[in-house]
Design an enzyme around this catalytic site. Structure first.
Site, PDB file in Angstrom:
ATOM      1  N   ASN A 123       0.864  -1.187   0.000  1.00 46.81           N
ATOM      2  CA  ASN A 123       0.000   0.000   0.000  1.00 46.81           C
ATOM      3  C   ASN A 123       0.897   1.232   0.000  1.00 46.81           C
ATOM      4  O   ASN A 123       2.115   1.128   0.155  1.00 46.81           O
ATOM      5  CB  ASN A 123      -0.982  -0.022   1.174  1.00 46.81           C
ATOM      6  CG  ASN A 123      -0.275  -0.068   2.507  1.00 46.81           C
ATOM      7  OD1 ASN A 123       0.589   0.769   2.773  1.00 46.81           O
ATOM      8  ND2 ASN A 123      -0.599  -1.048   3.323  1.00 46.81           N
ATOM      9  N   GLY A 167      -2.516  -9.594   3.601  1.00 50.98           N
ATOM     10  CA  GLY A 167      -2.317 -10.320   2.350  1.00 50.98           C
ATOM     11  C   GLY A 167      -0.856 -10.610   2.066  1.00 50.98           C
ATOM     12  O   GLY A 167      -0.077 -10.947   2.968  1.00 50.98           O
ATOM     13  N   VAL A 168      -0.498 -10.443   0.808  1.00 49.19           N
ATOM     14  CA  VAL A 168       0.863 -10.788   0.390  1.00 49.19           C
ATOM     15  C   VAL A 168       1.894  -9.862   1.054  1.00 49.19           C
ATOM     16  O   VAL A 168       3.012 -10.273   1.376  1.00 49.19           O
ATOM     17  CB  VAL A 168       0.954 -10.823  -1.156  1.00 49.19           C
ATOM     18  CG1 VAL A 168       0.906  -9.443  -1.768  1.00 49.19           C
ATOM     19  CG2 VAL A 168       2.181 -11.583  -1.609  1.00 49.19           C
ATOM     20  N   ASP A 169       1.505  -8.624   1.280  1.00 51.57           N
ATOM     21  CA  ASP A 169       2.376  -7.636   1.931  1.00 51.57           C
ATOM     22  C   ASP A 169       2.766  -8.116   3.340  1.00 51.57           C
ATOM     23  O   ASP A 169       3.956  -8.127   3.709  1.00 51.57           O
ATOM     24  CB  ASP A 169       1.600  -6.313   2.002  1.00 51.57           C
ATOM     25  CG  ASP A 169       2.460  -5.106   2.313  1.00 51.57           C
ATOM     26  OD1 ASP A 169       3.686  -5.252   2.370  1.00 51.57           O
ATOM     27  OD2 ASP A 169       1.884  -4.025   2.498  1.00 51.57           O
ATOM     28  N   SER A 185      -3.447  -6.086  -6.745  1.00 52.72           N
ATOM     29  CA  SER A 185      -4.799  -5.497  -6.604  1.00 52.72           C
ATOM     30  C   SER A 185      -5.941  -6.508  -6.573  1.00 52.72           C
ATOM     31  O   SER A 185      -7.092  -6.098  -6.406  1.00 52.72           O
ATOM     32  CB  SER A 185      -5.106  -4.457  -7.717  1.00 52.72           C
ATOM     33  OG  SER A 185      -4.372  -3.279  -7.515  1.00 52.72           O
ATOM     34  N   THR A 186      -5.663  -7.799  -6.739  1.00 53.38           N
ATOM     35  CA  THR A 186      -6.781  -8.753  -6.863  1.00 53.38           C
ATOM     36  C   THR A 186      -7.230  -9.348  -5.524  1.00 53.38           C
ATOM     37  O   THR A 186      -8.126 -10.191  -5.498  1.00 53.38           O
ATOM     38  CB  THR A 186      -6.431  -9.928  -7.807  1.00 53.38           C
ATOM     39  OG1 THR A 186      -5.354 -10.685  -7.236  1.00 53.38           O
ATOM     40  CG2 THR A 186      -6.053  -9.427  -9.179  1.00 53.38           C
ATOM     41  N   GLY A 187      -6.635  -8.901  -4.429  1.00 51.70           N
ATOM     42  CA  GLY A 187      -7.068  -9.366  -3.109  1.00 51.70           C
ATOM     43  C   GLY A 187      -7.973  -8.322  -2.478  1.00 51.70           C
ATOM     44  O   GLY A 187      -9.068  -8.042  -2.985  1.00 51.70           O
ATOM     45  N   VAL A 188      -7.506  -7.730  -1.408  1.00 51.61           N
ATOM     46  CA  VAL A 188      -8.281  -6.714  -0.676  1.00 51.61           C
ATOM     47  C   VAL A 188      -8.688  -5.549  -1.589  1.00 51.61           C
ATOM     48  O   VAL A 188      -9.759  -4.961  -1.411  1.00 51.61           O
ATOM     49  CB  VAL A 188      -7.450  -6.199   0.523  1.00 51.61           C
ATOM     50  CG1 VAL A 188      -8.131  -5.017   1.198  1.00 51.61           C
ATOM     51  CG2 VAL A 188      -7.236  -7.314   1.534  1.00 51.61           C
ATOM     52  N   TYR A 189      -7.870  -5.205  -2.580  1.00 55.38           N
ATOM     53  CA  TYR A 189      -8.170  -4.062  -3.452  1.00 55.38           C
ATOM     54  C   TYR A 189      -9.258  -4.357  -4.484  1.00 55.38           C
ATOM     55  O   TYR A 189      -9.706  -3.444  -5.176  1.00 55.38           O
ATOM     56  CB  TYR A 189      -6.897  -3.545  -4.123  1.00 55.38           C
ATOM     57  CG  TYR A 189      -6.020  -2.697  -3.223  1.00 55.38           C
ATOM     58  CD1 TYR A 189      -6.322  -2.518  -1.875  1.00 55.38           C
ATOM     59  CD2 TYR A 189      -4.893  -2.059  -3.723  1.00 55.38           C
ATOM     60  CE1 TYR A 189      -5.520  -1.743  -1.046  1.00 55.38           C
ATOM     61  CE2 TYR A 189      -4.078  -1.270  -2.900  1.00 55.38           C
ATOM     62  CZ  TYR A 189      -4.404  -1.116  -1.563  1.00 55.38           C
ATOM     63  OH  TYR A 189      -3.600  -0.341  -0.760  1.00 55.38           O
TER      64      TYR A 189
HETATM   65  P1  ADP Z   1      -4.045  -6.069  -2.897  1.00 53.17           P
HETATM   66  O1  ADP Z   1      -4.232  -5.200  -1.672  1.00 53.17           O
HETATM   67  O2  ADP Z   1      -3.113  -5.448  -3.924  1.00 53.17           O
HETATM   68  O3  ADP Z   1      -5.329  -6.541  -3.467  1.00 53.17           O
HETATM   69  P2  ADP Z   1      -3.557  -8.652  -1.532  1.00 53.17           P
HETATM   70  O4  ADP Z   1      -2.327  -9.020  -0.788  1.00 53.17           O
HETATM   71  O5  ADP Z   1      -4.822  -8.499  -0.750  1.00 53.17           O
HETATM   72  O6  ADP Z   1      -3.182  -7.320  -2.355  1.00 53.17           O
HETATM   73  O7  ADP Z   1      -3.811  -9.717  -2.671  1.00 53.17           O
HETATM   74  C1  ADP Z   1      -3.055  -9.768  -3.852  1.00 53.17           C
HETATM   75  C2  ADP Z   1      -2.961 -11.209  -4.338  1.00 53.17           C
HETATM   76  O8  ADP Z   1      -1.942 -11.874  -3.596  1.00 53.17           O
HETATM   77  C3  ADP Z   1      -4.222 -12.050  -4.165  1.00 53.17           C
HETATM   78  O9  ADP Z   1      -4.399 -12.833  -5.346  1.00 53.17           O
HETATM   79  C4  ADP Z   1      -3.871 -12.949  -2.984  1.00 53.17           C
HETATM   80  O10 ADP Z   1      -4.566 -14.186  -3.052  1.00 53.17           O
HETATM   81  C5  ADP Z   1      -2.409 -13.153  -3.203  1.00 53.17           C
HETATM   82  N1  ADP Z   1      -1.589 -13.588  -2.057  1.00 53.17           N
HETATM   83  C6  ADP Z   1      -1.809 -13.428  -0.728  1.00 53.17           C
HETATM   84  N2  ADP Z   1      -0.797 -13.958  -0.013  1.00 53.17           N
HETATM   85  C7  ADP Z   1       0.102 -14.462  -0.917  1.00 53.17           C
HETATM   86  C8  ADP Z   1       1.363 -15.148  -0.825  1.00 53.17           C
HETATM   87  N3  ADP Z   1       1.918 -15.420   0.352  1.00 53.17           N
HETATM   88  N4  ADP Z   1       1.968 -15.512  -1.990  1.00 53.17           N
HETATM   89  C9  ADP Z   1       1.433 -15.242  -3.189  1.00 53.17           C
HETATM   90  N5  ADP Z   1       0.263 -14.593  -3.341  1.00 53.17           N
HETATM   91  C10 ADP Z   1      -0.406 -14.215  -2.225  1.00 53.17           C
END
Ligand code: ADP
Length: 172
Positions: free
Chosen positions: A25, A33-35, A118-122
């Protein structure tokens, strides 16, 4: 030189590549999420370096070291929040992929993996986001040299199927 494009199903924090991309972010101070997964796996030194970067604009990218990750670097990019598609989301998402690759090439990074920015929480619809991801990576690689391998790191089987269909058998 042709670059290999591949879709894999994996936790991006486990990938031993030159760089992994973080869907961060704009504060760059960590999130869910991934962050969150990347910060946990990299350790607290990553947050210390991120604090010195002063945030990041949507559609831009910044580089840090990978610390305890198997990847040497993390490229932090900030995707757009999905508002229905009328607020420049597609251009901003494409910019994330393009700017990340440009930064990678400038640093001599040869292999990197993208999550579904962007495909998770966003909330960006995954089919549309994947189409932009693959098209932008292909177009940008045509203008850059030195990048040998780009992985699309999917967190679910359904995402993996979408990327595999888009990439096809050609792998580039
Ligand atoms: P954003 O806020 O950009 O949408 P998110 O982290 O919520 O980011 O999600 C982005 C993508 O990363 C989603 O497809 C989610 O399923 C995926 N994701 C979450 N954790 C991991 C991980 N440890 N490794 C790879 N992809 C992940």
């Amino acid at each position: 030189m042709s670059t290999t494009l591949k879709a894999v199903r994996a936790d991006i924090t486990t990938l031993a590549l030159d760089a992994i991309v973080n869907a961060a972010n704009s504060s760059l101070l960590g999130g869910g999420g991934v962050d969150g997964a990347i910060h946990r796996a990299a350790g607290p030194e990553l947050l210390l370096e991120c604090r010195r970067l002063g945030g990041c604009e949507v559609g831009e990218a910044k580089l840090t070291k990978g610390y305890r990750l198997p990847a040497k670097y993390v490229i932090h990019t900030v995707g757009p929040v999905w508002h229905g598609g009328g607020r420049g989301e597609a251009e901003l998402l494409a910019s994330c992929y393009r700017r990340s690759l440009e930064l990678a090439a400038a640093e001599g990074i040869q292999s990197l993996a993208f999550p579904g920015i962007s495909t998770g929480v966003y909330g960006y619809p995954v089919e549309q986001a994947a189409g932009i991801a693959v098209a932008t990576v292909r177009a940008t690689l045509g203008e850059l040299t030195g990048i040998r391998e780009v992985l699309f790191c999917c967190f679910s089987d359904s995402d993996l199927a979408i990327y595999q269909r888009l990439i096809g058998d050609a792998g580039h």
